[in-house]
Design an enzyme around this catalytic site. Structure first.
Site, mmCIF file in Angstrom:
data_model
loop_
_atom_site.group_PDB
_atom_site.id
_atom_site.type_symbol
_atom_site.label_atom_id
_atom_site.label_comp_id
_atom_site.label_asym_id
_atom_site.label_seq_id
_atom_site.Cartn_x
_atom_site.Cartn_y
_atom_site.Cartn_z
ATOM 1 N N SER A 41 0.854 -1.185 0.000
ATOM 2 C CA SER A 41 0.000 0.000 0.000
ATOM 3 C C SER A 41 0.890 1.235 0.000
ATOM 4 O O SER A 41 1.968 1.231 0.614
ATOM 5 C CB SER A 41 -0.892 0.007 1.246
ATOM 6 N N TYR A 67 -2.206 -1.664 10.212
ATOM 7 C CA TYR A 67 -2.295 -1.871 8.761
ATOM 8 C C TYR A 67 -1.004 -1.439 8.060
ATOM 9 O O TYR A 67 -0.439 -2.186 7.254
ATOM 10 C CB TYR A 67 -3.483 -1.093 8.206
#
Length: 250
Positions: free
Chosen positions: A144, A157
């Site tokens: 990401s 995350y």
């Protein structure tokens, strides 16, 4: 359109919807036989049906990437009927509704679940499928762009996605002797089922700070996966590629 993956088997995890489905569909269009590895049985079956209705070669295999046994069973099924797997897109992960907690509010249980799915799951996927791949293939991990700008209230995350980058580099060295490339895709905030509940002001803020000022769509990324799976990238390995309209720079 050329069928550059004609006769090739490619596994895409988390491909029942969203980016994973976009990757699977584009690879099918390019001639690949795609394994739709998805934990949600309804989503996986629907994805297989949609791809088959379009005339593509696709097969759903229910897969929980956090389970060693489930991943091993998927890998065995994926290898059937071919002389070796060409590629793996390790896309599956936990991203939905994970934000909002400060570092000291995240529970150990939630932290462990995040690592079990995003980190352990990516490793288990490659651990199971790697030995079944032909030499000269390609693995794409999915991280990401948040690893570059470190948004708050997403510590677990962002940490898990940062681990995937390090994993990619070490795996690239281990797979290099077999001429199997391992690269990491870093999507930005992308429109899709998994992000439909994100408030509009966040979409607006993201687009305003990117260089290319529009909302990112799944088809902004599927061509990158095709490139990394193909011989067009045959001398690229251990790299990270952010696709986010210039939101992040590195």
């Amino acid at each position: 359109m050329s069928k550059r993956f004609s006769g090739e088997r490619i596994v895409v995890t988390g491909s029942g919807r969203g980016l994973g489905f976009a990757f699977a569909e584009r690879l099918c269009r390019e001639g690949a036989s795609v394994i739709v590895a998805e934990i949600d049985a309804a989503l996986g079956a629907a994805a297989e049906a949609k791809l088959k209705a379009a005339g593509y070669d696709a097969r759903f295999v229910q897969t929980d990437i956090s389970s060693e046994a489930s991943v091993a069973a998927m890998a065995a099924e994926a290898a059937k009927g071919c002389d070796g797997i060409h590629g793996v897109v390790a896309n599956a992960g936990w991203a939905n509704n994970v934000g909002g907690k400060h570092y000291d509010e995240i529970t150990p249980e939630v932290w462990d679940r995040m690592m079990a799915i995003n980190v352990r799951g990516t490793w288990l996927t490659i651990r199971a499928l790697g030995p079944k791949m032909r030499n000269g293939g390609s693995i794409v991990t999915v991280s990401s762009d948040t690893i570059y700008w470190g948004p708050p209230r997403l510590l677990h995350y962002v940490t898990s996605k940062s681990a995937i980058v390090g994993m990619t580099r070490s795996l690239a060295r281990e797979f290099g002797e077999r001429m199997i490339r391992v690269n990491c895709l870093l999507p930005g905030l992308t429109m899709g089922e998994a992000t439909k509940d994100i408030p509009q002001d966040r979409w607006n803020d993201y687009a305003s700070r990117a260089i290319l000022k529009r909302t990112q769509q799944p088809d902004d990324l599927d061509g990158v996966v095709v490139f990394l799976m193909s011989d067009d990238s045959k001398f690229i390995t251990a790299q990270t590629l952010a696709v986010d309209g210039g939101f992040s720079m590195h």
